[in-house]
Design an enzyme around this catalytic site. Structure first.
Site, PDB file in Angstrom:
ATOM      1  N   LYS A  68       8.932  -9.127 -13.022  1.00 43.90           N
ATOM      2  CA  LYS A  68       9.490  -8.807 -12.201  1.00 43.90           C
ATOM      3  C   LYS A  68      10.792  -9.565 -12.442  1.00 43.90           C
ATOM      4  O   LYS A  68      10.717 -10.337 -12.154  1.00 43.90           O
ATOM      5  CB  LYS A  68       8.258  -9.385 -10.768  1.00 43.90           C
ATOM      6  CG  LYS A  68       7.536  -8.867 -10.243  1.00 43.90           C
ATOM      7  CD  LYS A  68       7.052  -7.296  -9.429  1.00 43.90           C
ATOM      8  CE  LYS A  68       5.692  -6.518  -9.667  1.00 43.90           C
ATOM      9  NZ  LYS A  68       6.270  -5.292  -8.681  1.00 43.90           N
ATOM     10  N   HIS A 117      -2.006   2.104 -15.662  1.00 45.74           N
ATOM     11  CA  HIS A 117      -1.681   1.793 -14.692  1.00 45.74           C
ATOM     12  C   HIS A 117      -2.036   3.204 -13.917  1.00 45.74           C
ATOM     13  O   HIS A 117      -1.601   3.949 -15.079  1.00 45.74           O
ATOM     14  CB  HIS A 117      -0.394   1.935 -14.830  1.00 45.74           C
ATOM     15  CG  HIS A 117       0.451   1.097 -13.246  1.00 45.74           C
ATOM     16  ND1 HIS A 117       0.333   1.936 -12.325  1.00 45.74           N
ATOM     17  CD2 HIS A 117       0.785   0.189 -13.592  1.00 45.74           C
ATOM     18  CE1 HIS A 117       0.720   0.927 -11.813  1.00 45.74           C
ATOM     19  NE2 HIS A 117       1.302  -0.072 -11.945  1.00 45.74           N
TER      20      HIS A 117
HETATM   21  C1  CAP Z   1       1.972  -5.060  -8.703  1.00 41.29           C
HETATM   22  C2  CAP Z   1       3.058  -3.763  -9.178  1.00 41.29           C
HETATM   23  C3  CAP Z   1       1.544  -2.715  -9.299  1.00 41.29           C
HETATM   24  C4  CAP Z   1       0.515  -2.607  -8.076  1.00 41.29           C
HETATM   25  C5  CAP Z   1      -0.061  -1.348  -8.582  1.00 41.29           C
HETATM   26  C6  CAP Z   1       3.237  -3.204  -8.355  1.00 41.29           C
HETATM   27  O1  CAP Z   1       3.318  -6.202  -8.121  1.00 41.29           O
HETATM   28  O2  CAP Z   1       3.022  -4.185 -10.128  1.00 41.29           O
HETATM   29  O3  CAP Z   1       2.123  -2.008  -9.701  1.00 41.29           O
HETATM   30  O4  CAP Z   1      -0.626  -3.317  -8.697  1.00 41.29           O
HETATM   31  O5  CAP Z   1      -1.254  -0.955  -7.212  1.00 41.29           O
HETATM   32  O6  CAP Z   1       4.483  -2.801  -8.962  1.00 41.29           O
HETATM   33  O7  CAP Z   1       2.873  -3.495  -6.700  1.00 41.29           O
HETATM   34  P1  CAP Z   1       2.756  -7.360  -7.158  1.00 41.29           P
HETATM   35  P2  CAP Z   1      -2.912  -0.943  -7.641  1.00 41.29           P
HETATM   36  O8  CAP Z   1       1.859  -8.590  -7.811  1.00 41.29           O
HETATM   37  O9  CAP Z   1       4.183  -8.112  -7.038  1.00 41.29           O
HETATM   38  O10 CAP Z   1       2.304  -7.046  -5.609  1.00 41.29           O
HETATM   39  O11 CAP Z   1      -2.722  -1.725  -9.150  1.00 41.29           O
HETATM   40  O12 CAP Z   1      -3.189  -0.857  -6.988  1.00 41.29           O
HETATM   41  O13 CAP Z   1      -2.678   1.002  -8.272  1.00 41.29           O
HETATM   42 MG    MG Z   2       3.840  -1.856 -10.511  1.00 43.40          MG
END
Ligand code: CAP
Ligand code: MG
Length: 411
Positions: A151, A267
């Protein structure tokens, strides 16, 4: 011109000859009529009787409605309705999840589950590495895997990305990955990023820590294997693909290509467009089953009701579909992600068990001590859960976990 009935209520399904689907239906029609409309549209019928449909076609290929329980309709499709081409998800989806969504007779319809017979499962190969293979590559046989998403999701240079990965590994994380929107932008070209991240991983390994980082190769269908091969040549030990935007065929092409020798992290960005509405769309469960068939080695399944993403968040059926032994494939590593932070790791593991990868982006990079401190806090939270100790207790002599609990609390 005969009108055929697709209703066979009470007749048990033959799991060896039929694909069995469960649909949740909202309609103003009597449920039997709505169910017949689905069966007709998705197999041999249309909106009116037709002169070209005879009883032999209907009996061989017509879908059968075998159960209606409240608003849940069970339909079975003869295996001959499906392509004999090897493992064609597009054709499967056009039968089980096709035109029915647009039928005017229905206010909403959601594909909740699907079960495939051997004639279809045998067309697919499943994961090349699976949960087992990922654990083996990491030398971590039992404990939950613990990872991060670099991030901010876009903006870091290759050097900064590699630095993030190094810091995360130094703090003890076993996994990290590109975010879903990062592939090959000018601020972070994929070749440079892959090379620099590989150097960071080598450095960690020299220091005694093994870690995987998934490079996102999501791109157009005719280029994805080529890109994955290149990325592998530049040192990637794991790749990532966005399955909904790239398609199931992309996962399958990568998994089945003998030149791809690294695990695939899957993903599911965009899945919320059709999994979130409880009355319309496709539940995550059929998608999870298809990803496993196509050869995904790790797959996002949500956070079992405790993270930031709502879609399908409470469904532990996805976890079972990743790990169950009812299909002839290796298991998939279930990935719990989305709004994860150390204070909820215990609750997730309580629901998931230890065969899981838990990962946090903001919950690592937002730690008061930075990425290394955030990584340590996540590892400490996992260790606490693994040892059956409440996080608040464990935090008494683990500074980074204490700081994380202070900042974000726990649930
Ligand atoms: C998590 C994440 C993932 C999510 C997607 C995001 O980051 O990288 O893409 O997990 O959801 O960008 O939100 P954070 P899912 O830890 O900062 O939230 O896994 O439910 O598909
Ligand atoms: Mg993500």
């Amino acid at each position: 011109m005969e009108n055929y009935s697709y209703l066979h209520l009470g007749e048990p399904a033959d799991p060896d000859r039929y694909v069995i689907c469960k649909y949740r239906v909202s309609t103003d029609l009597p449920m039997e009529k709505a169910a017949e409309a689905i069966a007709a549209e998705q197999s041999t019928g249309t909106w009116t009787g037709i002169s070209t449909l005879d009883s032999s076609i209907f009996e061989r290929l017509g879908a059968r409605i075998i159960d209606i329980a409240g608003n849940v309709v069970t339909a079975e499709f003869p295996v001959d309705d499906f392509s004999i081409e090897v493992g064609s998800v597009p054709q499967i989806l056009s039968v089980i999840a096709g035109n029915l969504f647009g039928l005017g007779a229905l206010n909403g319809v959601r594909l909740e589950d699907v079960t495939f017979p051997k004639d279809i499962t045998s067309q697919f190969k499943g994961p090349k590495f699976g949960a087992e293979g990922i654990r083996k590559a990491l030398g971590r046989p039992e404990k939950p895997l613990v990872g991060t998403i670099v991030k901010p999701k876009i903006g870091l240079s290759p050097e900064k990305t590699a630095e993030y990965v190094y810091e995360a590994g130094s703090g003890g994380l076993t996994n990290s990955k590109d975010d879903e929107t990062l592939v090959d932008q000018p601020f972070c070209p994929i070749q440079d990023r892959t090379v620099k991240v590989a150097e960071a991983l080598d450095r960690l390994e020299e220091e005694g820590h093994r870690m995987l980082h998934a490079i996102n190769v999501s791109t157009r269908g005719d280029k994805i294997v080529e890109l994955a091969e290149k990325v592998q040549g530049w040192g990637a030990r794991q790749i990532m693909v966005d399955v909904i935007t790239c398609g199931f065929g992309a996962v399958q092409a990568l998994a089945e290509d003998p030149s791809i020798k690294v695990p695939i992290h899957v993903h599911r960005t965009m899945h919320g467009a059709f999994t979130k509405d409880p009355h319309h769309g496709v539940a995550m469960l059929p998608l999870t089953k298809l990803v496993r068939m196509c050869g995904g080695d790790a797959l996002h399944i949500g956070t079992l009701g405790v993270g930031k993403m709502s879609a399908g968040a409470h469904e532990d059926s996805n976890l079972r579909a990743c790990l169950g032994d009812d299909v002839p494939y290796r298991t998939v590593m279930p990935v719990c992600s989305g709004g994860v932070y150390p204070g909820i790791v215990g609750s997730i593991i309580e629901r998931s068990g230890f065969d899981v990868q838990i990962q946090a982006g903001g919950g690592v990079a937002g730690h008061p001590d930075g990425v290394r401190g955030g990584a340590k806090a996540m590892c400490q939270a996992v260790d606490a859960a693994f040892e059956g100790i409440p996080a608040s207790e464990y935090a008494k002599d683990h500074r980074e976990l204490a700081l994380a609990l202070e900042k974000w609390g726990s649930r």
